[in-house]
Design a protein around this motif. Structure first.
Motif, mmCIF file in Angstrom:
data_model
loop_
_atom_site.group_PDB
_atom_site.id
_atom_site.type_symbol
_atom_site.label_atom_id
_atom_site.label_comp_id
_atom_site.label_asym_id
_atom_site.label_seq_id
_atom_site.Cartn_x
_atom_site.Cartn_y
_atom_site.Cartn_z
ATOM 1 N N ARG A 72 30.902 24.203 36.129
ATOM 2 C CA ARG A 72 30.762 23.277 36.998
ATOM 3 C C ARG A 72 30.927 23.628 38.333
ATOM 4 N N ARG A 73 31.426 25.027 38.538
ATOM 5 C CA ARG A 73 31.449 25.792 39.907
ATOM 6 C C ARG A 73 30.755 27.113 39.451
ATOM 7 N N THR A 74 30.617 27.794 40.788
ATOM 8 C CA THR A 74 30.417 29.390 40.499
ATOM 9 C C THR A 74 31.535 29.905 40.024
ATOM 10 N N PRO A 75 31.249 30.559 38.485
ATOM 11 C CA PRO A 75 32.376 31.269 38.072
ATOM 12 C C PRO A 75 32.752 32.382 38.537
ATOM 13 N N ARG A 76 34.136 32.957 38.508
ATOM 14 C CA ARG A 76 34.668 34.119 38.819
ATOM 15 C C ARG A 76 34.639 35.043 37.325
ATOM 16 N N VAL A 77 33.655 35.960 37.507
ATOM 17 C CA VAL A 77 33.261 36.707 36.068
ATOM 18 C C VAL A 77 33.712 38.191 36.273
ATOM 19 N N PHE A 78 34.500 38.700 35.249
ATOM 20 C CA PHE A 78 34.588 40.098 35.324
ATOM 21 C C PHE A 78 33.515 40.707 34.214
ATOM 22 N N GLU A 79 32.977 41.716 34.484
ATOM 23 C CA GLU A 79 31.950 42.255 33.788
ATOM 24 C C GLU A 79 32.381 43.521 33.167
ATOM 25 N N VAL A 80 32.274 43.581 31.683
ATOM 26 C CA VAL A 80 32.531 44.606 30.981
ATOM 27 C C VAL A 80 31.200 45.409 30.960
ATOM 28 N N TRP A 93 45.357 37.617 28.630
ATOM 29 C CA TRP A 93 44.554 36.452 28.972
ATOM 30 C C TRP A 93 45.107 35.377 29.913
ATOM 31 N N ARG A 94 46.395 35.169 29.520
ATOM 32 C CA ARG A 94 47.319 34.053 30.351
ATOM 33 C C ARG A 94 46.885 34.471 31.987
ATOM 34 N N ALA A 95 47.392 35.986 32.216
ATOM 35 C CA ALA A 95 47.390 36.400 33.314
ATOM 36 C C ALA A 95 46.018 36.690 33.896
ATOM 37 N N ALA A 96 44.990 37.275 33.154
ATOM 38 C CA ALA A 96 43.573 37.388 33.634
ATOM 39 C C ALA A 96 42.983 35.873 33.972
ATOM 40 N N ARG A 97 43.192 34.968 33.596
ATOM 41 C CA ARG A 97 42.708 33.742 33.722
ATOM 42 C C ARG A 97 43.110 33.111 35.157
ATOM 43 N N GLN A 98 44.169 33.755 35.776
ATOM 44 C CA GLN A 98 44.569 33.416 37.092
ATOM 45 C C GLN A 98 43.590 33.785 38.242
ATOM 46 N N GLU A 99 42.824 35.127 37.916
ATOM 47 C CA GLU A 99 41.694 35.625 38.587
ATOM 48 C C GLU A 99 40.379 35.485 38.152
ATOM 49 N N TYR A 100 40.122 35.172 36.937
ATOM 50 C CA TYR A 100 38.871 35.070 36.368
ATOM 51 C C TYR A 100 38.557 33.926 35.609
ATOM 52 N N ASP A 101 37.599 33.277 35.423
ATOM 53 C CA ASP A 101 37.074 32.333 34.658
ATOM 54 C C ASP A 101 36.488 32.891 33.434
ATOM 55 N N ALA A 102 35.954 33.853 33.523
ATOM 56 C CA ALA A 102 35.201 34.218 32.269
ATOM 57 C C ALA A 102 35.018 35.884 32.291
ATOM 58 N N VAL A 103 35.071 36.451 31.030
ATOM 59 C CA VAL A 103 34.670 37.867 30.950
ATOM 60 C C VAL A 103 33.260 38.127 29.992
ATOM 61 N N PRO A 159 27.326 41.921 21.797
ATOM 62 C CA PRO A 159 26.569 42.203 22.771
ATOM 63 C C PRO A 159 26.189 40.859 23.633
ATOM 64 N N ASP A 160 26.328 41.069 25.023
ATOM 65 C CA ASP A 160 25.987 39.910 25.854
ATOM 66 C C ASP A 160 26.954 38.528 25.648
ATOM 67 N N LEU A 161 27.913 38.713 25.078
ATOM 68 C CA LEU A 161 28.803 37.727 24.860
ATOM 69 C C LEU A 161 29.924 37.441 26.059
ATOM 70 N N CYS A 162 30.027 36.114 26.373
ATOM 71 C CA CYS A 162 30.758 35.630 27.463
ATOM 72 C C CYS A 162 32.001 34.995 26.821
ATOM 73 N N VAL A 163 33.165 35.175 27.149
ATOM 74 C CA VAL A 163 34.183 34.145 26.995
ATOM 75 C C VAL A 163 34.823 33.693 28.123
ATOM 76 N N TRP A 164 35.376 32.400 27.928
ATOM 77 C CA TRP A 164 35.823 31.371 29.251
ATOM 78 C C TRP A 164 36.985 31.198 28.942
ATOM 79 N N LEU A 165 37.791 31.457 30.185
ATOM 80 C CA LEU A 165 39.082 31.346 30.081
ATOM 81 C C LEU A 165 39.904 30.160 30.781
ATOM 82 N N THR A 166 38.934 29.512 31.519
ATOM 83 C CA THR A 166 39.519 28.343 32.068
ATOM 84 C C THR A 166 38.562 26.936 31.854
#
Length: 414
Positions: free
Chosen positions: A281-289, A329-339, A378-385
């Protein structure tokens, strides 16, 4: 990008593939090195396994009544070819493969094979042990170099394709039911996940080796998955995992509605799936592995000790004795919407005991702590929010015959 920078990037990726069990497995499959005559004779023995020989008796040793002469003689397998001879055969095979244009369908099949045989709960595969040897890695290098420089690998370092994401809902093989789509409720899920994962008793230094070598097995993944509900709980009070998405793809001439249809660890050989297009719904904050260093950074920034739960499984697959952590993941979702794990990030990280390093000098997520990228794709994204929304018509896909040139999945029109 200037040619020199591109070349340096290709060289670095080729070396990273050769340093990773998943990368080497993919390269060996693409080059078909395990079919080199004599390779099988050098596979290390595994406890609880045995080699079965098929014995073909020459017709000259069968009498008129169809009986085999001297039935009681023991079968003696042929002596193994010297290992240097096998290595030279592997090198010739790899040079031949590297001299030809990269086949994109064959490469997709090799990636699928590597993903299928990623098993972070058991000992290293015998073929993986052989491909880890320095001389085999050197033989595989030309294959790695030609693949990473080819158009077939252009998307391997691509960041998240935000506008092209699908959730894959695999149908139940028994009754054909489609799992419910859970894109919201992740606040409650994160709290439940943390409560179930954190707070395990600490493990003393003296007990680490005994724990690692125990015959226990259980939670082997490092994805934001669980806690699972009892079957009687309907509906569950919250999602049992963070939503997973992958983009559309191609396998040679065949389109693929979502890459997770073909690339998924611990697959149950599903035959039918529903794909759900989703958009944030908005520009996501994504951490890239993008590789081991990025995974180490994620764990180091948001460390959660999981030694008690993961040590036996991860010792078996890496041989490492020590402390283990996953991202909190509970802490990570404070800064990122997805990994998001890139294709290159997956192939260069999976199978490694990734040393985390020390962030604050407090020993938490620091020296002596490692992690494993397990349960990803490969190329998988998980969404935390709760940022995703369904954004298009659902698609039904069914799977037919599979080979290295065809993933077998086809879209079925409603």
């Amino acid at each position: 990008m200037p040619d020199g920078e591109a070349r340096a990037g290709h060289d670095g990726l080729a070396e990273a593939l050769l340093a990773s069990p998943a990368g080497r497995r993919m390269l060996a499959r693409y080059a078909e090195v395990t079919s080199v005559p004599g390779w099988w004779q050098h596979r290390p023995d595994r406890p609880g396994t045995s080699t079965v020989f098929a014995v073909f008796v020459p017709t000259s040793e069968v009498d008129d009544d169809g009986d085999v002469a001297d039935e009681g003689r023991p079968f003696v397998p042929p002596p193994p070819e010297p290992w240097p001879t096998i290595v030279e055969g592997v090198a010739r095979r790899c040079r031949d493969v590297a001299s030809q244009p990269v086949d994109q369908a064959r490469l997709c099949g090799a990636i699928a094979y590597s993903v299928d045989f990623t098993m972070p709960w058991q000992e290293v595969d015998a073929d993986d042990e052989l491909t880890a040897r320095a001389e085999v890695r050197a033989a595989l290098r030309p294959v790695a170099e030609v693949i990473v420089a080819s158009p077939a690998a252009e998307g391997w370092t691509r960041t998240l394709a935000v506008g092209d994401q699908r959730v894959t809902l695999f149908h139940d093989d028994q009754d054909g039911s489609v799992p419910a789509l859970a894109l919201s409720g992740l606040d409650a899920w994160a709290q439940a996940w943390h409560a179930a994962t954190a707070g395990a008793p600490s493990v003393s230094e003296d007990a680490l080796a005994e724990l690692a070598r125990s015959n226990e097995s259980g939670i082997w993944w490092s994805t934001p998955t669980g806690p699972f509900m009892c079957a009687r709980e309907e509906p569950p009070p919250h999602p049992t995992a963070a939503p997973r998405t992958t983009p559309t793809s191609r396998w040679g001439e065949h389109p693929l509605g979502a890459s997770e249809l073909a690339w998924i660890e611990d697959s149950f050989s599903w035959r039918e799936a529903t794909l759900v297009p989703v958009t944030p719904r908005r520009t996501p904050r994504v951490f890239e592995v993008t590789g081991p260093a990025a995974w180490a950074e994620l764990v180091r920034r948001f460390p959660l000790d999981v030694t008690l739960a993961r040590a036996p499984d991860w010792y078996r697959c890496t041989g490492r004795i020590g402390r283990w952590a996953v991202p909190d993941w509970r802490a990570a979702r404070q800064e990122y919407d997805a990994v998001h794990v890139t294709i290159a990030g997956y192939l260069t990280t999976v199978g490694l005991a990734v040393e985390v390093g020390d962030r604050d000098g407090d020993g938490v997520g620091g020296d002596g702590v490692a992690s494993v990228l397990a349960g990803w794709a490969p190329d998988l994204c998980v969404w935390l929010t709760d940022v995703l929304a369904e954004s298009g018509p659902r698609e039904r896909w069914v799977r037919g015959d599979v080979d290295d040139d065809d993933h077998g999945w086809r879209r079925v029109e409603a």
